[in-house]
Design an enzyme around this catalytic site. Structure first.
Site, PDB file in Angstrom:
ATOM      1  N   LYS A 183       0.806  -1.229   0.000  1.00  0.00           N
ATOM      2  CA  LYS A 183       0.000   0.000   0.000  1.00  0.00           C
ATOM      3  C   LYS A 183       0.836   1.276   0.000  1.00  0.00           C
ATOM      4  CE  LYS A 183      -4.172  -1.842   0.116  1.00  0.00           C
ATOM      5  NZ  LYS A 183      -5.146  -1.641  -0.978  1.00  0.00           N
TER       6      LYS A 183
ATOM      7  N   GLU B  66      -9.966   5.485   2.942  1.00  0.00           N
ATOM      8  CA  GLU B  66     -10.767   4.357   3.422  1.00  0.00           C
ATOM      9  C   GLU B  66      -9.826   3.183   3.632  1.00  0.00           C
ATOM     10  OE1 GLU B  66      -9.489   2.732  -0.047  1.00  0.00           O
ATOM     11  OE2 GLU B  66     -10.223   4.789   0.151  1.00  0.00           O
TER      12      GLU B  66
ATOM     13  N   SER C 187       1.632  -9.682  -1.104  1.00  0.00           N
ATOM     14  CA  SER C 187       1.262  -8.269  -0.995  1.00  0.00           C
ATOM     15  C   SER C 187       1.407  -7.696   0.405  1.00  0.00           C
ATOM     16  CB  SER C 187      -0.175  -8.068  -1.482  1.00  0.00           C
ATOM     17  OG  SER C 187      -1.073  -8.883  -0.743  1.00  0.00           O
TER      18      SER C 187
END
Length: 395
Positions: A88, A110, A375
């Site tokens: 991220k 969010e 990830s």
């Protein structure tokens, strides 16, 4: 990578937004196009990605896992080693720098599993900005460690108690906030979803993953035969896939089958969804016959979303990427196998990709290679796995 000026990937994408947001979205696109190739902006982003986030991430040969399975060689793209523990940060640094160029001081975001919220809080702290994060109240409970991390980093977390109390509802509230405060607020969207240009912008910031995979595989004298990533909204997957779609690699996205597609308790949008409009985009989504958004389920909060990025919908229909789904049980088994064979605890989101890689590798030749984008790391999910195992022992 193609930039769709009309915001469309075939019939998917576009801008399905209220009139009050049109100027903000147009301003965002104008500034993104202005800065995306700006030498100073690119140099600053590259600096933060290298020195702050920790890029490039290694491509790790999972020797023990590969030998245990007896088939293809499995390589892990270690996005879990980035600052914050997930991919991220690639996107939040890019968008936070863009927001700073646009002179926006208030950042909202969010989050589902909390990793995007943490990464937003980190990027904002590093750049001297303040962050507010919307998170479904159900997710604040199952990801309470990440809520505490966001608070430690100076972000304000707003629990959302409406609807299914998950990622979908967090996005709804963030969009409402943006509409009400559009002149002073930058909405730092976390996945490759939403109205144009968000899907393209997030894809571009995350494409560093696929670019590095291509370079690293070339460096060890191989090209990936198969590339696998998990898909919720789809940011880590689209960042992995886009630099590789022009190669000969077989590309696979793995969604959350939850308790099974027949149970209706899943989040497998591309496997079981239909076309519709959600969060400002035309895409595949989970809905009933009246067009109402269906409730979703996944053991992983980050994949618990009834839609998917529009470029994934296009890649599905063009059949360049094949999309499958892994059940909660398969995911926990993969989580445990990777942890015990390699000493690497994956995020439950990432474990979906690992679960499919295990199936694929067993059937393939030793000479073939499977690259899995890991990830995120699984510290945040250990309690959830423990609860799952306890429930199933009792059952």
């Amino acid at each position: 990578m193609r930039y769709p000026k009309d915001g469309r990937f075939g019939e998917f994408g576009g801008r399905f937004i209220p009139e009050t947001l049109v100027p903000a979205v147009e301003e965002l696109e104008e500034n993104y196009l202005k800065f995306k190739n700006d030498k100073e902006f690119k140099a600053e982003l590259d600096y933060y990605l290298r020195v702050y986030a920790g890029r490039p991430t290694p491509l790790y040969y999972a020797k023990n896992l590969s030998e245990k399975l007896g088939g293809a060689r499995i390589y892990l793209k270690r996005e879990d080693l980035l600052h914050g523990g997930a991919h991220k940060i690639n996107n939040t640094l890019g968008q936070a720098l863009l927001a700073k160029k646009m002179r926006r001081k208030r950042i909202i975001a969010e989050t589902g599993a909390g990793q995007h919220g943490v990464a937003t809080a980190m990027a904002c702290a590093a750049l001297g900005m303040k962050a507010e994060v919307y998170m479904g109240s159900k997710d604040t409970i199952r990801q309470k460690l990440n809520v505490f991390r966001m608070n430690l980093l100076g972000a304000q977390v707003h629990p959302v108690g409406s609807g299914s109390r998950t990622l979908k509802d967090a996005i709804n509230e963030a969009i409402r906030d943006w509409i009400a405060n559009v002149e002073t607020t930058y909405y730092l969207l976390g996945s490759a979803v939403g109205p144009h240009p968000y899907p393209v912008m997030v894809r571009d910031f995350q494409s560093v993953i696929g670019e590095e995979i291509r370079s690293q595989m070339r460096g060890i004298g191989r090209t990936p035969d198969i590339v696998i990533a998990c898909v919720g909204g789809g940011s880590n997957a689209i960042g992995t896939f886009c630099p590789l779609v022009e190669t000969d690699a077989e590309i696979i996205g793995v969604e959350a089958a939850g308790r099974g597609l027949e149970s209706k308790k899943h989040s497998a949008t591309l496997s079981a969804g239909s076309r519709g409009v959600l969060h400002g985009m035309m895409t595949y989504l989970l809905q009933d016959k009246d067009g109402q958004i269906a409730k979703t389920h996944s053991i992983s909060a980050g994949l618990d979303y009834p839609g998917v990025g529009p470029e994934h919908s296009y890649l599905k229909d063009s059949r360049r990427v094949m999309y499958h789904a892994a059940t909660d049980g398969d995911v926990v088994d993969a989580f445990l196998m990777l942890t015990r064979t390699e000493g690497i605890i994956p995020a439950l989101e990432s474990a979906h990709a690992v679960a499919w890689a295990i199936k694929v590798a067993r059937r393939r030749r030793r000479s073939e290679s499977v690259v899995v984008t890991l990830s995120g790391r699984g510290d945040k999910d250990v309690e959830e796995v423990q609860n799952y195992l306890n429930r199933n022992v009792k059952d």
